[in-house]
Write a protein that holds these residues in place. Structure first.
Motif, PDB file in Angstrom:
ATOM      1  N   MET A   1      30.888  19.978 -33.357  1.00  6.65           N
ATOM      2  CA  MET A   1      30.677  20.515 -31.602  1.00  6.65           C
ATOM      3  C   MET A   1      31.143  21.685 -31.819  1.00  6.65           C
ATOM      4  N   ASP A   2      30.522  22.725 -32.327  1.00  9.49           N
ATOM      5  CA  ASP A   2      31.199  24.159 -32.253  1.00  9.49           C
ATOM      6  C   ASP A   2      30.620  25.085 -31.515  1.00  9.49           C
ATOM      7  N   GLY A   3      31.764  25.973 -30.842  1.00  7.88           N
ATOM      8  CA  GLY A   3      31.430  27.406 -30.304  1.00  7.88           C
ATOM      9  C   GLY A   3      31.936  27.369 -28.740  1.00  7.88           C
ATOM     10  N   ASN A   4      32.734  25.715 -28.858  1.00  8.55           N
ATOM     11  CA  ASN A   4      33.551  25.847 -27.311  1.00  8.55           C
ATOM     12  C   ASN A   4      34.458  27.442 -26.102  1.00  8.55           C
ATOM     13  N   ARG A   5      35.250  28.057 -27.644  1.00 11.08           N
ATOM     14  CA  ARG A   5      35.237  29.214 -27.553  1.00 11.08           C
ATOM     15  C   ARG A   5      34.319  30.325 -26.943  1.00 11.08           C
ATOM     16  N   ARG A   6      33.813  30.051 -27.401  1.00 17.49           N
ATOM     17  CA  ARG A   6      32.367  31.913 -27.792  1.00 17.49           C
ATOM     18  C   ARG A   6      31.521  31.216 -26.232  1.00 17.49           C
ATOM     19  N   PHE A   7      31.482  29.353 -25.845  1.00 13.87           N
ATOM     20  CA  PHE A   7      30.970  29.830 -24.393  1.00 13.87           C
ATOM     21  C   PHE A   7      31.587  29.883 -23.112  1.00 13.87           C
TER      22      PHE A   7
ATOM     23  N   LYS B   1      46.373  25.147 -37.150  1.00 17.11           N
ATOM     24  CA  LYS B   1      46.724  26.585 -37.012  1.00 17.11           C
ATOM     25  C   LYS B   1      46.936  26.882 -36.271  1.00 17.11           C
ATOM     26  N   ARG B   2      45.456  26.993 -35.220  1.00 16.48           N
ATOM     27  CA  ARG B   2      45.302  27.194 -34.277  1.00 16.48           C
ATOM     28  C   ARG B   2      46.670  27.690 -33.298  1.00 16.48           C
ATOM     29  N   SER B   3      46.321  28.483 -32.264  1.00 20.56           N
ATOM     30  CA  SER B   3      48.046  28.511 -31.740  1.00 20.56           C
ATOM     31  C   SER B   3      48.547  27.230 -30.611  1.00 20.56           C
TER      32      SER B   3
HETATM   33 MG    MG Z   1      34.477  27.208 -34.069  1.00 17.64          MG
END
Ligand code: MG
Ligand code: FPP
Length: 300
Positions: A34-40, A85-87
């Motif tokens: 499930m990729d792209g949540n932050r770009r969305f 490793k994310r904030s």
């Molecule tokens: Mg991603």
């Protein structure tokens, strides 16, 4: 939002679903990256955690689509060990979302029982905060009697960690019970988190990335890989059907490899003592230990 949505199909969607079911093979096991949540989230000018939350809503739709079309096992990549490793703000936000969703799951076990859904969290759950470990363990135990649809949520997961844990299991527990000749590719596969699952037939990754990102690398050697540019929170039933269609088109090439693998397994079962009492006892110990861990975490 419930784990299984009340998605309302249009008549064209129903017609298309029936046609795909009637004309082709439906994959038994589908995995979603499930990729792209932050770009969305950026595109909609909403907070990134809201983007992940919308992502969860799409997971609930996907589960409904899978149930209705006849998929029997779903694996979804919800949190990679790399995501630590994310904030700290985003990691905590994702954990809060998981807390909310697993707590919700415990309230709606009757709904999951009705559909026969069993939840398994695959990953190194001891890396998670204690309260989340407890929720995750309770969710797994409370659905363990269901067997119509298996939902594997990869959380605190990477393939490399999974394989490392499998080697650790063999070294720690196997050295007492196993002989050197028992160590084989198949034995290691039995020590993975996915020990009771067939490999995915189809993997669907969104957002235009064409990488596996350390997801089920052991299990995907004969799976159809399907990549779409759509961002996960924008996935629709039509994207889902397009992936099933791609699977129906491409599965023939992979079926040859699978057939060869199955033949090899049959030969192995005839000629080796893979299923010896010794190995069977070891495998039973793995299941017992894993269940004991869940009971301990749920009781904490
Ligand atoms: Mg991603
Ligand atoms: C990838 O998009 C998505 C994640 C790292 C998290 C996915 C989690 C959910 C949808 C919630 C699931 C929760 C449960 C309890 C199952 P990204 O953050 O990499 O977005 P980007 O590629 O646009 O940066």
């Amino acid at each position: 939002m419930s784990w299984v949505s009340d998605y309302k199909y249009t008549w064209t969607e129903r017609f298309a679903m029936r046609t795909l079911r009637a004309c082709g093979h439906i994959p038994h096991h589908v995995a979603f990256v499930m990729d792209g949540n932050r770009r969305f989230a950026r595109s909609q000018q909403i907070d990134k955690i809201e983007g992940h939350s919308r992502g969860f809503e799409k997971l609930a739709d996907c589960l409904r689509w899978c149930l209705d079309i006849g998929v029997r096992e779903v694996t979804t990549f919800a949190f990679s060990i790399e995501n630590f490793k994310r904030s700290s703000e985003e990691v905590e936000g994702l954990f809060n979302l998981a807390r909310e969703k697993f707590a919700r799951l415990l309230e709606e076990t009757a709904r999951l029982d009705e559909h026969g859904i069993r939840i398994r969290v695959i990953g190194n759950i001891e890396l998670l905060p204690l309260d989340l470990q407890k929720l995750v363990a309770s969710a797994m135990l409370s659905t363990e009697r269901n067997d119509k649809l298996f939902l594997n949520v990869a959380f605190a997961y990477t393939s490399r960690d999974e394989i490392t844990q499998a080697v650790d299991t063999v070294l720690r527990h196997g050295c007492r019970d196993l002989a050197a000749e028992d160590i084989s590719e198949r034995l290691l596969a039995e020590c993975l988190y996915t020990r009771h699952s067939p490999p995915p037939d189809l993997v669907f990754r969104t957002s235009g990335e064409t990488r596996l990102s350390d997801f089920m690398m052991w299990q995907l050697s004969t799976s159809v890989l399907y990549f779409s540019n759509v961002l996960w929170p924008q996935i629709t039933f039509w994207h889902f059907l397009a992936s099933i269609l791609a699977y129906q088109r491409d599965r023939w090439q992979l079926e040859d490899f699978r057939r060869a693998e199955r033949m090899q397994s049959v030969q192995l079962a005839k000629t080796s003592d893979f299923y010896s009492e010794r190995v069977l006892k070891f495998l039973a110990t793995i299941d017992e230990d894993r269940r004991k861990l869940l009971v301990r975490l749920a009781a904490n």
